[in-house]
Design a protein around this motif. Structure first.
Motif, PDB file in Angstrom:
ATOM      1  N   ALA A 149       0.888  -1.154   0.000  1.00 62.32           N
ATOM      2  CA  ALA A 149       0.000   0.000   0.000  1.00 62.32           C
ATOM      3  C   ALA A 149       0.927   1.206   0.000  1.00 62.32           C
ATOM      4  N   LEU A 150       0.652   2.204  -0.816  1.00 63.66           N
ATOM      5  CA  LEU A 150       1.591   3.309  -0.968  1.00 63.66           C
ATOM      6  C   LEU A 150       0.881   4.623  -1.237  1.00 63.66           C
ATOM      7  N   ALA A 151       1.618   5.705  -0.994  1.00 61.48           N
ATOM      8  CA  ALA A 151       1.159   7.054  -1.329  1.00 61.48           C
ATOM      9  C   ALA A 151       2.329   7.815  -1.934  1.00 61.48           C
ATOM     10  N   ILE A 152       2.087   8.493  -3.048  1.00 66.21           N
ATOM     11  CA  ILE A 152       3.104   9.309  -3.716  1.00 66.21           C
ATOM     12  C   ILE A 152       2.542  10.706  -3.942  1.00 66.21           C
ATOM     13  N   TRP A 153       3.273  11.709  -3.465  1.00 67.07           N
ATOM     14  CA  TRP A 153       2.865  13.101  -3.655  1.00 67.07           C
ATOM     15  C   TRP A 153       3.804  13.760  -4.645  1.00 67.07           C
ATOM     16  N   SER A 154       3.217  14.367  -5.675  1.00 67.00           N
ATOM     17  CA  SER A 154       3.967  15.128  -6.662  1.00 67.00           C
ATOM     18  C   SER A 154       3.766  16.611  -6.374  1.00 67.00           C
ATOM     19  N   GLN A 155       4.829  17.254  -5.939  1.00 61.04           N
ATOM     20  CA  GLN A 155       4.738  18.663  -5.563  1.00 61.04           C
ATOM     21  C   GLN A 155       4.473  19.532  -6.791  1.00 61.04           C
ATOM     22  N   ALA A 156       5.103  19.206  -7.888  1.00 55.81           N
ATOM     23  CA  ALA A 156       4.938  20.024  -9.090  1.00 55.81           C
ATOM     24  C   ALA A 156       3.512  19.933  -9.642  1.00 55.81           C
ATOM     25  N   GLU A 157       2.944  18.736  -9.626  1.00 53.72           N
ATOM     26  CA  GLU A 157       1.602  18.529 -10.168  1.00 53.72           C
ATOM     27  C   GLU A 157       0.511  18.712  -9.126  1.00 53.72           C
ATOM     28  N   GLN A 158       0.912  18.887  -7.848  1.00 48.41           N
ATOM     29  CA  GLN A 158      -0.067  18.987  -6.756  1.00 48.41           C
ATOM     30  C   GLN A 158      -1.037  17.802  -6.828  1.00 48.41           C
ATOM     31  N   ARG A 159      -0.467  16.622  -6.880  1.00 47.28           N
ATOM     32  CA  ARG A 159      -1.240  15.408  -7.159  1.00 47.28           C
ATOM     33  C   ARG A 159      -0.825  14.309  -6.186  1.00 47.28           C
ATOM     34  N   LEU A 160      -1.814  13.656  -5.573  1.00 47.90           N
ATOM     35  CA  LEU A 160      -1.568  12.545  -4.656  1.00 47.90           C
ATOM     36  C   LEU A 160      -2.060  11.247  -5.293  1.00 47.90           C
ATOM     37  N   ILE A 161      -1.215  10.234  -5.268  1.00 44.59           N
ATOM     38  CA  ILE A 161      -1.571   8.916  -5.800  1.00 44.59           C
ATOM     39  C   ILE A 161      -1.494   7.893  -4.669  1.00 44.59           C
ATOM     40  N   LEU A 162      -2.558   7.101  -4.516  1.00 38.63           N
ATOM     41  CA  LEU A 162      -2.577   5.973  -3.597  1.00 38.63           C
ATOM     42  C   LEU A 162      -2.750   4.695  -4.400  1.00 38.63           C
ATOM     43  N   ALA A 163      -2.184   3.593  -3.928  1.00 44.80           N
ATOM     44  CA  ALA A 163      -2.339   2.325  -4.635  1.00 44.80           C
ATOM     45  C   ALA A 163      -2.261   1.169  -3.650  1.00 44.80           C
ATOM     46  N   ARG A 164      -2.898   0.061  -4.032  1.00 45.63           N
ATOM     47  CA  ARG A 164      -2.932  -1.146  -3.194  1.00 45.63           C
ATOM     48  C   ARG A 164      -2.644  -2.364  -4.068  1.00 45.63           C
ATOM     49  N   ASP A 165      -2.024  -3.385  -3.478  1.00 43.32           N
ATOM     50  CA  ASP A 165      -1.620  -4.554  -4.259  1.00 43.32           C
ATOM     51  C   ASP A 165      -2.817  -5.323  -4.812  1.00 43.32           C
ATOM     52  N   ARG A 166      -2.525  -6.228  -5.746  1.00 42.32           N
ATOM     53  CA  ARG A 166      -3.563  -6.906  -6.517  1.00 42.32           C
ATOM     54  C   ARG A 166      -4.552  -7.696  -5.668  1.00 42.32           C
ATOM     55  N   LEU A 167      -4.060  -8.425  -4.665  1.00 44.13           N
ATOM     56  CA  LEU A 167      -4.919  -9.309  -3.886  1.00 44.13           C
ATOM     57  C   LEU A 167      -5.385  -8.696  -2.572  1.00 44.13           C
ATOM     58  N   GLY A 168      -4.914  -7.503  -2.259  1.00 39.87           N
ATOM     59  CA  GLY A 168      -5.343  -6.859  -1.020  1.00 39.87           C
ATOM     60  C   GLY A 168      -4.651  -7.394   0.212  1.00 39.87           C
ATOM     61  N   ILE A 169      -3.389  -7.780   0.082  1.00 34.76           N
ATOM     62  CA  ILE A 169      -2.650  -8.310   1.231  1.00 34.76           C
ATOM     63  C   ILE A 169      -2.370  -7.199   2.238  1.00 34.76           C
ATOM     64  N   LYS A 170      -2.058  -6.015   1.742  1.00 30.11           N
ATOM     65  CA  LYS A 170      -1.819  -4.864   2.612  1.00 30.11           C
ATOM     66  C   LYS A 170      -3.041  -3.934   2.603  1.00 30.11           C
ATOM     67  N   PRO A 171      -3.434  -3.416   3.773  1.00 28.61           N
ATOM     68  CA  PRO A 171      -4.661  -2.614   3.876  1.00 28.61           C
ATOM     69  C   PRO A 171      -4.444  -1.144   3.555  1.00 28.61           C
ATOM     70  N   LEU A 172      -5.526  -0.470   3.154  1.00 25.82           N
ATOM     71  CA  LEU A 172      -5.486   0.978   2.945  1.00 25.82           C
ATOM     72  C   LEU A 172      -6.905   1.532   3.065  1.00 25.82           C
ATOM     73  N   TYR A 173      -7.102   2.419   4.053  1.00 27.36           N
ATOM     74  CA  TYR A 173      -8.408   3.003   4.345  1.00 27.36           C
ATOM     75  C   TYR A 173      -8.458   4.451   3.876  1.00 27.36           C
ATOM     76  N   LEU A 174      -9.679   4.908   3.518  1.00 25.62           N
ATOM     77  CA  LEU A 174      -9.862   6.246   2.951  1.00 25.62           C
ATOM     78  C   LEU A 174     -11.076   6.922   3.558  1.00 25.62           C
ATOM     79  N   ALA A 175     -11.015   8.242   3.639  1.00 24.57           N
ATOM     80  CA  ALA A 175     -12.194   9.037   3.990  1.00 24.57           C
ATOM     81  C   ALA A 175     -12.095  10.366   3.266  1.00 24.57           C
ATOM     82  N   GLU A 176     -13.218  10.846   2.762  1.00 22.43           N
ATOM     83  CA  GLU A 176     -13.273  12.147   2.099  1.00 22.43           C
ATOM     84  C   GLU A 176     -14.182  13.068   2.900  1.00 22.43           C
ATOM     85  N   ARG A 177     -13.697  14.256   3.193  1.00 28.90           N
ATOM     86  CA  ARG A 177     -14.495  15.288   3.847  1.00 28.90           C
ATOM     87  C   ARG A 177     -14.302  16.577   3.062  1.00 28.90           C
ATOM     88  N   GLY A 178     -15.362  17.012   2.405  1.00 33.43           N
ATOM     89  CA  GLY A 178     -15.255  18.188   1.561  1.00 33.43           C
ATOM     90  C   GLY A 178     -14.259  17.949   0.440  1.00 33.43           C
TER      91      GLY A 178
END
Length: 664
Positions: A149-178
């Motif tokens: 499970a990973l997160a990559i922030w691109s400062q130039a693009e102001q862009r955040l990327i999250l990703a999780r492995d194919r079978l879901g061995i590693k967890p990753l939780y999300l919440a959106e507020r506004g």
């Protein structure tokens, strides 16, 4: 470097917040972070959020802060012990990564990147993933073999990327507020934020009571979701998009001879286990004496020149104790073996109460208790452990698959005859055995009165729709029913493939792997399941059905492959299952904790749950009128978790209105 700020420190258990000291510090890897569009960035918050995951990585913690995005990581060092501290930056300082997991082909990817001109400062796979992202963008995820499970922030693009492995061995939780996104390896890394409500999700509850776990993308906290396996997510300028880079392969059984299938599986297992052996710390094998874990041990012994460590749990004096089989495999491979006998004399209540913190998301799988003690034992000998998880789901190993076939025949009988048989079975004395013949027959007949898709889930000891409705004072959404729609539409098929697909999509990542991840990581152990190399999963999807289940023989191909390698008794034994005698223990050593949890829950959550029904179930169980130990275990774990995290259960106004409409 960019305008972001990085902060790193070495682990110090004394600096852990109080809630993490309740059961002692433990060790893992974890990631956490959030965006701050249109709101000020609190410099202390990312450090506090990272601290919630301290138990996942005491060796090193680090945070990154910028105006729009903050990231945190905790690290348990497995590979590249001397360097690789996180977060890791690109050479120009414009991109930063936090990462949880292991990439087994990272050296292969690194060589390709170096040939393209990339330069590396560490030997760790985290930097390899960052450089791969800079070279290939989000296409890089499909090149990775491993768990992550990973997160990559691109400062130039102001862009955040999250990703999780194919079978879901590693967890990753999300919440959106506004406009903002929050993420973490565990729910607690999101719950620390004051803007996140701690309200029970009725969608999650509907599934939990019917399935014993909460399938992706839902959780038991309203507004918090899981990123599904094989997905990546982009956040940019307050908007999110999800994309799929890998899907579970549809079952398309082809023509394949047994010998060809054996040769291919042999090659794939050899590659997977060899790659999984990558580690700079001690490694062991979790051994049950079954064909799955014994197979992993066989290939590990072939690939390793060192004497292997094996670790097991026993239940001395119980009919489901597997010691005799474990001893045969240990002798066969000459391993350095450690074993722990799990009995009521152990601190069972203390371990169960710890689940409320370390499980993070409740799971009604009672196998969590022996996995807890196995992980505790393992940590004394190894930091990395191999497990046989995944083989049952991809090769057809569960008894539920045979139950589906038998039930298909029973459903041709008049329903009145089935109900008469059930009434007759009530005269059969209730057994204290873990899964007795009496219990299996009653579950089989009850499930045969249900549609096939419901029956398949019911075999695992869950509440029926009628039983679930009686537990609650408000109606639940149709989340579970809608989830079954895809399975229903794919039936009957060949009678096996649709159920395998369903279990691979939900049961495997959201029950089996959640249990393994939380229990092991609470004791600083990283578990690796070589059967879940995606190449093996894709290969299994092409196998003819009779190479998975042939008559009464399950996992037929795997057993044929290992016929000349493992003792015959290992291949011929019945599947037992790695869990506890829940019926018996909830009448005895676990009765007090069950009673106490119900008392507290009744005082706090009587507006949602019908405790008169629950207490009636409990009394019938204690008096051995019925066997519902697995149901009661699920309620126990749920109520302990709600108490620990102060989860509110008052129904929302929407469901109040629905209830009133029904009453009128």
């Amino acid at each position: 470097m960019s305008s972001g700020i990085i902060y790193r420190k070495s682990g110090n258990p004394k600096q852990c917040i109080r809630s993490q000291q309740e059961r002692g510090a433990s060790h893992l890897c974890g990631i956490v972070g959030f965006t701050t569009k249109n709101c000020p960035s609190d410099h202390e918050r990312i450090q506090n959020a990272t601290q919630t995951l301290f138990h996942r990585g005491p060796d090193q913690q680090g945070v990154f802060r910028s105006r729009l995005c903050s990231l945190g990581a905790t690290r348990l060092k497995i590979v590249d012990l001397a360097s690789g501290d996180q977060p890791i930056f690109s050479e120009d300082g414009e991109s930063v990564i936090v990462f949880n997991g292991e990439i087994y082909n990272h050296l292969e990817i690194r060589r390709e990147l170096e040939s393209s001109g990339h330069r590396f400062r560490t030997h760790c796979d985290t930097e390899t993933v960052l450089q791969a992202f800079l070279e290939w963008g989000t296409d890089c995820f499909a090149r990775l073999r491993g768990m992550f499970a990973l997160a990559i922030w691109s400062q130039a693009e102001q862009r955040l990327i999250l990703a999780r492995d194919r079978l879901g061995i590693k967890p990753l939780y999300l919440a959106e507020r506004g406009d903002n996104l929050y993420f973490a390896s565990e729910l607690k890394g999101i719950l620390i934020h004051p803007e996140i409500d701690r309200r029970l999700s009725l969608e999650g509850l509907d599934c939990y009571l019917s399935m014993n776990y909460v399938p992706s993308p839902w959780t038991l906290v309203d507004g918090i979701k899981k990123l599904p396996p094989g997905r990546w997510l982009e956040w940019k300028d307050g908007r999110t998009k999800q994309h799929t880079y890998w899907r579970l392969p549809a079952m398309r059984p082809g023509q394949m001879s047994l010998e060809d299938a054996k040769a291919e599986l042999d090659s794939l297992l050899e590659q997977s286990v060899r790659e999984h052996l990558m580690s700079d710390v001690p490694l062991g094998v979790w051994l049950s004496g079954g064909v799955d874990s014994s197979t992993i041990l066989h290939y590990a012994a072939q690939a390793s020149s060192a004497r292997l460590r094996t670790l097991s749990i026993s239940f001395a004096g119980r009919s489901f104790d597997e010691t005799q089989y474990i001893d045969q495999v240990v002798k066969h491979y000459g391993t350095d073996h450690e074993q722990f006998d799990l009995s009521p004399q152990e601190d069972l209540e203390g371990a169960i109460e710890s689940f409320a913190y370390y499980s993070d998301e409740p799971s009604a799988d009672s196998g969590a208790l022996p996995v807890w003690f196995l992980s505790k034992l393992c940590k004394t000998r190894a930091t990395v452990a191999f497990s046989g998880e995944g083989a049952d789901e991809i090769f057809g190993g569960y008894l539920t698959y045979r139950a589906n076939r038998i039930a298909a025949q029973i459903r041709h009988m008049p329903k009145g005859a089935i109900r008469t048989a059930l009434r007759s079975l009530k005269l059969w004395p209730v057994s204290n055995e873990k899964i007795s013949l009496e219990y299996k027959l009653k579950r089989l007949l009850h499930g045969s009165l249900m549609p096939p898709e419901q029956g398949h889930v019911y075999w695992n000891g869950t509440f029926s729709e009628t039983e679930k409705a009686a537990l609650l004072r408000v109606p639940l959404p149709d989340t579970f029913a809608n989830l079954l729609t895809g399975l229903k539409e794919s039936l009957p098929g060949d009678g096996v493939a649709p159920f395998l697909e369903f279990d691979q999509e939900y049961y495997l990542p959201d029950d089996i792997l959640v249990k393994s991840d939380r229990m092991s990581m609470a004791h600083a152990v990283e578990v690796r399941p070589p059967f879940l190399d995606h190449r093996i999963v894709e290969f299994a999807s092409t196998l003819p059905t009779d190479l998975k289940i042939r008559g009464a023989s399950q996992k037929y191909l795997l057993k044929e492959l290992m016929k000349t390698r493992l003792p015959a008794s290992i291949l011929q034994r019945k599947k037992i299952g790695f869990d506890i005698p829940a019926h018996d223990w909830l009448r005895g050593p676990l009765r007090s904790i069950l009673t106490e949890s119900l008392t507290f829950a009744e005082a706090e959550h009587s507006e949602l749950f019908c405790f008169e029904t629950i207490r009636n179930h409990m009394q019938l169980h204690i008096n051995k009128r019925i066997n519902i130990g697995y149901h009661l275990w699920g309620l126990l774990i749920l109520f302990l978790w709600m108490k620990r995290w102060n989860i509110q259960s008052a129904p929302s106004q929407q469901f109040r209105r629905q209830t009133l409409a029904v009453e009128l």
